[in-house]
Design an enzyme around this catalytic site. Structure first.
Site, mmCIF file in Angstrom:
data_model
loop_
_atom_site.group_PDB
_atom_site.id
_atom_site.type_symbol
_atom_site.label_atom_id
_atom_site.label_comp_id
_atom_site.label_asym_id
_atom_site.label_seq_id
_atom_site.Cartn_x
_atom_site.Cartn_y
_atom_site.Cartn_z
ATOM 1 N N ARG A 101 -0.614 2.113 4.092
ATOM 2 C CA ARG A 101 -1.202 2.922 5.245
ATOM 3 C C ARG A 101 -2.046 2.130 6.130
ATOM 4 O O ARG A 101 -2.019 2.072 7.043
ATOM 5 C CB ARG A 101 -1.637 4.216 4.742
ATOM 6 C CG ARG A 101 -0.592 5.160 4.150
ATOM 7 C CD ARG A 101 -1.064 6.625 3.952
ATOM 8 N NE ARG A 101 -1.644 7.342 5.259
ATOM 9 C CZ ARG A 101 -2.442 8.502 4.940
ATOM 10 N NH1 ARG A 101 -2.909 8.786 3.979
ATOM 11 N NH2 ARG A 101 -2.907 8.889 6.154
ATOM 12 N N CYS A 139 -10.947 7.591 4.332
ATOM 13 C CA CYS A 139 -9.566 7.655 3.749
ATOM 14 C C CYS A 139 -8.861 8.134 4.836
ATOM 15 O O CYS A 139 -8.896 8.138 6.049
ATOM 16 C CB CYS A 139 -9.520 8.313 2.318
ATOM 17 S SG CYS A 139 -10.315 10.114 2.267
#
Length: 277
Positions: A177, A232
């Protein structure tokens, strides 16, 4: 262990000697798994109350604030009191996924001024492996607590601050990611320019325990230097990274909106690939 973590043996001893002042929070939550309440009913540590991450540890999601905005302080205090938390209590949060969700409760309660909050190292699997008792079904409602929360005891930074962070900005998501190879949840792939990839999962051993302090210290030392901030996807697993940093004596700042907020703002740049910039 550190003031962040508590081992199964330490928890059992604490329950035996000061059980009336220990509050156990079952924070089982996984992205894509809505069955935390059922997992709790199927089996939990005696005396634990279930904590719903989506509704108790976060405000409703929005593009402007991200998928798990910090909860309103009055709401968090109301929830903490419903869990039976009073000033002076020891709070122990656990889950079944290496502390990834429990760390959100740890961070929020510390942010609200609760002095003694721990994450059960290894979580429910470690408790069961050690022969700890498990019960099923509902628990009696705890006596309402009287804790008074005040904000700001853990540092935070907003999107502008994260974008201009002068120090080490850590991206706690999975590497793919960060690199922008996949993005299963948020509007855009990639990472905040300047951020360094530091997947939260690498804080843990294969058994879901936090790695030894010396290993964690070496890991973080190899990522860079300066004041540390962490983000995050939505501010949940970043709390786990902050907990791991705290075990080695590093105070880190949370960007609560994280990538879910950043990527919803088309004016903010996104970097891809393995390099920070």
């Amino acid at each position: 262990m550190s003031a962040v973590l508590i081992s199964v043996a330490e928890l059992q001893e604490l329950l035996d000697t000061a059980g009336s002042r220990v509050r156990l929070l079952d924070v089982r939550w996984l992205l894509g798994d809505p069955d935390g309440p059922q997992h709790y009913l199927d089996g939990h540590i005696p005396g634990a109350v279930f904590v719903d991450l989506e509704t108790e540890l976060a405000d409703p999601p929005s593009a402007a604030k991200g998928r798990h905005p910090l909860p309103d302080l009055a709401h968090l205090q109301k929830c903490a009191r419903s869990w039976g938390v009073s000033d002076g209590d020891t709070v122990v949060a656990y889950d079944a996924n290496g502390g990834m969700a429990a760390a959100r409760a740890w961070w929020l309660l510390r942010w609200g001024g609760v002095a003694d909050v721990r994450i059960l190292d290894g979580g429910l699997p470690a408790w069961e492996k050690a022969g700890g008792k498990i019960v099923s079904g509902e628990e009696p409602d705890p006596e309402p607590g009287t804790v008074v929360l005040t904000p700001g005891h853990m540092p935070t930074v907003d999107a502008d601050g994260a974008g201009g962070w002068q120090g080490l900005l850590l991206d706690a998501r999975a590497g793919e990611r960060y690199r922008g190879e996949v993005e299963p949840i948020d509007p855009r792939a990639g990472h905040i320019p300047g951020a360094v990839s530091a997947p939260t999962a690498e804080n843990l051993t294969d058994t879901g325990h936090f790695k030894p302090i010396e290993e964690l210290r070496a890991r973080f030392a190899g990522l860079g230097s300066g004041p540390v901030a962490v983000y995050c996807g939505s501010g949940v697993t970043a709390a786990h990274q902050i907990a791991a940093l705290a075990t080695v004596g590093i105070d880190a700042t949370l960007y609560p909106g994280s990538w879910s907020q950043w990527s919803n703002d088309p004016k903010r740049p996104a970097a891809t690939g393995t390099e920070p910039a």
